[in-house]
Scaffold this active site. Sequence first.
Site, short mmCIF file in Angstrom:
data_model
loop_
_atom_site.label_atom_id
_atom_site.label_comp_id
_atom_site.label_asym_id
_atom_site.label_seq_id
_atom_site.Cartn_x
_atom_site.Cartn_y
_atom_site.Cartn_z
N ASP A 96 13.18 14.08 -35.90
CA ASP A 96 14.45 14.54 -36.48
C ASP A 96 15.41 15.11 -35.45
O ASP A 96 16.22 15.99 -35.75
CB ASP A 96 14.21 15.59 -37.59
CG ASP A 96 13.31 15.06 -38.68
OD1 ASP A 96 13.38 13.85 -38.96
OD2 ASP A 96 12.55 15.86 -39.26
N GLU A 97 15.35 14.61 -34.25
CA GLU A 97 16.19 15.15 -33.17
C GLU A 97 17.62 14.62 -33.22
O GLU A 97 18.49 15.11 -32.50
CB GLU A 97 15.58 14.78 -31.79
CG GLU A 97 14.17 15.31 -31.53
CD GLU A 97 13.09 14.34 -32.00
OE1 GLU A 97 13.40 13.39 -32.76
OE2 GLU A 97 11.92 14.52 -31.62
N GLY A 98 17.83 13.60 -34.05
CA GLY A 98 19.15 12.94 -34.07
C GLY A 98 19.08 11.59 -33.37
O GLY A 98 20.09 11.08 -32.88
N LYS A 99 17.88 10.99 -33.38
CA LYS A 99 17.68 9.69 -32.72
C LYS A 99 18.59 8.61 -33.31
O LYS A 99 19.12 7.78 -32.60
CB LYS A 99 16.22 9.22 -32.89
CG LYS A 99 15.21 10.11 -32.24
CD LYS A 99 13.79 9.62 -32.53
CE LYS A 99 13.37 9.75 -33.97
NZ LYS A 99 13.25 11.12 -34.47
N GLY A 136 12.94 9.28 -41.25
CA GLY A 136 14.18 9.44 -42.02
C GLY A 136 15.30 9.57 -41.01
O GLY A 136 15.34 10.53 -40.25
N HIS A 137 16.15 8.58 -40.95
CA HIS A 137 17.16 8.51 -39.89
C HIS A 137 18.57 8.51 -40.50
O HIS A 137 18.85 7.70 -41.37
CB HIS A 137 16.96 7.23 -39.07
CG HIS A 137 15.66 7.22 -38.32
ND1 HIS A 137 15.06 6.08 -37.83
CD2 HIS A 137 14.83 8.23 -37.96
CE1 HIS A 137 13.94 6.40 -37.21
NE2 HIS A 137 13.77 7.70 -37.27
N ARG A 182 -9.30 -3.30 -37.94
CA ARG A 182 -9.13 -4.76 -38.05
C ARG A 182 -9.34 -5.27 -39.47
O ARG A 182 -9.83 -6.37 -39.68
CB ARG A 182 -10.04 -5.47 -37.02
CG ARG A 182 -9.63 -5.14 -35.60
CD ARG A 182 -10.71 -5.32 -34.61
NE ARG A 182 -11.75 -4.32 -34.79
CZ ARG A 182 -12.74 -4.12 -33.94
NH1 ARG A 182 -12.84 -4.86 -32.86
NH2 ARG A 182 -13.66 -3.20 -34.17
N GLN A 186 9.84 9.21 -35.12
CA GLN A 186 9.09 10.45 -34.85
C GLN A 186 9.46 11.01 -33.47
O GLN A 186 10.60 10.91 -33.09
CB GLN A 186 7.57 10.21 -34.97
CG GLN A 186 7.10 9.99 -36.40
CD GLN A 186 7.34 8.60 -36.93
OE1 GLN A 186 6.94 7.64 -36.30
NE2 GLN A 186 7.97 8.46 -38.07
N THR A 195 13.27 12.24 -45.52
CA THR A 195 12.32 11.45 -46.29
C THR A 195 11.68 12.26 -47.41
O THR A 195 11.50 11.75 -48.52
CB THR A 195 11.22 10.89 -45.35
OG1 THR A 195 11.88 10.08 -44.38
CG2 THR A 195 10.20 10.05 -46.08
P1 GDP Z 1 16.31 11.41 -36.57
O1 GDP Z 1 15.12 11.30 -37.45
O2 GDP Z 1 15.94 11.80 -35.18
O3 GDP Z 1 17.19 10.20 -36.58
O4 GDP Z 1 17.19 12.63 -37.14
P2 GDP Z 1 17.48 12.95 -38.69
O5 GDP Z 1 18.51 12.01 -39.19
O6 GDP Z 1 16.23 13.08 -39.45
O7 GDP Z 1 18.05 14.43 -38.57
C1 GDP Z 1 19.12 14.76 -37.75
C2 GDP Z 1 20.21 15.40 -38.62
O8 GDP Z 1 21.16 16.03 -37.80
C3 GDP Z 1 21.00 14.38 -39.43
O9 GDP Z 1 21.42 14.96 -40.62
C4 GDP Z 1 22.20 14.09 -38.53
O10 GDP Z 1 23.35 13.64 -39.27
C5 GDP Z 1 22.45 15.45 -37.94
N1 GDP Z 1 23.02 15.46 -36.58
C6 GDP Z 1 22.80 14.61 -35.55
N2 GDP Z 1 23.42 15.04 -34.44
C7 GDP Z 1 24.06 16.18 -34.78
C8 GDP Z 1 24.85 17.14 -34.04
O11 GDP Z 1 25.10 17.01 -32.85
N3 GDP Z 1 25.30 18.22 -34.74
C9 GDP Z 1 25.05 18.42 -36.05
N4 GDP Z 1 25.52 19.51 -36.64
N5 GDP Z 1 24.29 17.55 -36.78
C10 GDP Z 1 23.80 16.45 -36.13
P1 IMO Z 2 11.76 10.76 -37.78
O1 IMO Z 2 11.69 9.36 -37.25
C1 IMO Z 2 9.72 14.55 -38.49
C2 IMO Z 2 5.45 14.30 -39.39
C3 IMO Z 2 4.99 14.72 -40.78
C4 IMO Z 2 3.62 15.25 -40.46
C5 IMO Z 2 3.12 14.30 -39.37
C6 IMO Z 2 2.26 13.15 -39.89
O2 IMO Z 2 12.72 10.95 -38.88
O3 IMO Z 2 11.96 11.72 -36.66
P2 IMO Z 2 2.76 10.93 -41.26
O4 IMO Z 2 3.39 10.73 -42.60
O5 IMO Z 2 3.49 10.24 -40.14
O6 IMO Z 2 1.31 10.63 -41.24
O7 IMO Z 2 2.89 12.52 -40.99
O8 IMO Z 2 4.29 13.77 -38.78
N1 IMO Z 2 6.49 13.26 -39.37
C7 IMO Z 2 7.77 13.49 -39.06
N2 IMO Z 2 8.41 14.66 -38.79
N3 IMO Z 2 10.37 13.37 -38.40
C8 IMO Z 2 9.74 12.20 -38.64
O9 IMO Z 2 10.32 11.00 -38.44
C9 IMO Z 2 8.39 12.23 -39.02
N4 IMO Z 2 7.48 11.28 -39.35
C10 IMO Z 2 6.33 11.93 -39.55
O10 IMO Z 2 5.84 15.72 -41.32
O11 IMO Z 2 3.71 16.53 -39.90
MG MG Z 3 14.37 12.10 -39.24
#
Ligand code: GDP
Ligand code: IMO
Ligand code: MG
Length: 426
Positions: A13-16, A40-41, A142, A224, A300
Amino acid sequence: MKNTVVVGAQWGDEGKAKITDLLAEKADFIIRYQGGCNAGHTVVANGQTYKFHLIPSGTLYENKICFIGAGTVVLPEYFEQETRELISQGVNLSGLRVSPLATITMPYHTEVDGYSEDNAQKGKIGTTKKGIGPTYTDKYARIALKIQDLYNLETLNEKLDIILPLKNKQLTEVYGMEQYSREKVLALCEKYAEIFRPYVWFDWQKGLEDAKNEGKTVLFEGAQGVMLDVDYGTYPFVTSSNPIGGGAAVGSGYGPKMIDEVIGVAKAYVTRVGEGPFVSELANETGHKIQTIGHEFGVTTGRPRRCGWFDAVTMRYAVLVGGLTSVALTKIDVFDTFEEINVCIAYRDTRDGKVYETYPTDVFMHKYLEPVYETHKGWCQDLTGIRDYDALPENAKKYIERLEELLGVGISIVSVGPDREQTIFR
Ligand code: GDP
Ligand code: IMO
Ligand code: MG
């Protein structure tokens, strides 16, 4: 643009997705290489918010091939729902392709994931319950079904001869669940074959070869993050695949020589969903403030994300094992109202005072560790409208440049808001 991997550098969830979407504009080919709909992106562009789980976040541009690679696991019903939602938002999915080698998540995988989580006395992981662990378990044992099996009844039946007796013994004897009859599985497979039919890319070898020969630009999209990697993350509190940069060479169909750079995406702080150690976690008012301003709730599962200060110890480790060549720093705007910002620069063992600057991999010992902080002055200014690095307040630049020093790699992108436009390239 060079062939680039986008990797999560923390716990996801870093903002990928935002960074992938930005870079996708200049790429021809976008490949998701691991994970499934546990991801969840979010992409915010053209006044709309788009949510992706399995489908590459580069899908918003026309004329790109967006490929769900062999390293992924796909939950058919979820895939169908996601395509339906994106099409209803006006997204053109004509470039979407799915590898025939991607592994299928069956209903028994999600059932087992749910059961394991709900019944765990100790060692609960806090998974997304999307069947990720059980699907990868079967893949490595497998005994999994691949998408290509859906289109060959003879192969499917031959595989089911092996899979069903084993699976049913496990489901009934270990989990006390219902058996799956061959008829039931075949009916599911018939339905899945229709779901994937418009997207399966049987000609993927030629497609990848042509792209390579024509010098097309490839963007590899990780899900992730490094700290959730099954080999290098906080095991066992991890996912079941390899989000690290090297994972792209396994899950995409292209080898390591195709990769020119690996961009690690990191928040200006840290979040984590689910269980597992998190030394710089703030289980207090400050953590709550970050959570509220940063809207830190899972895309998600809707679960609140745990929040804490930036952790340079894990991040230096992520630079190493993730193979990062630079960093995209996101959500720095969340600190706009903070007078002071801490950075964790080391861990201290509360038992003997020993200080760790290198990440200790025995995570069961992390309960004895406390963060050693360095305090920075905030900038107390709205950064969301800034597009030029030089226009950032001095304290924001100091913070960014100190992180670069701690990590040993450059921060090439600074994100100051969720929108595609709210980005500073350096
Ligand atoms: P991902 O899983 O790494 O793609 O990240 P997520 O979409 O799960 O979570 C990132 C959240 O931060 C989303 O709601 C984005 O819209 C938001 N976001 C991304 N970059 C920024 C930023 O620079 N500032 C702010 N305030 N929100 C951001
Ligand atoms: P994105 O791509 C944050 C976490 C789950 C749990 C562990 C294992 O949006 O960054 P799983 O369902 O994969 O077996 O769960 O990994 N997890 C995530 N946390 N962002 C995600 O994806 C994640 N996908 C899995 O919360 O701790
Ligand atoms: Mg995410």
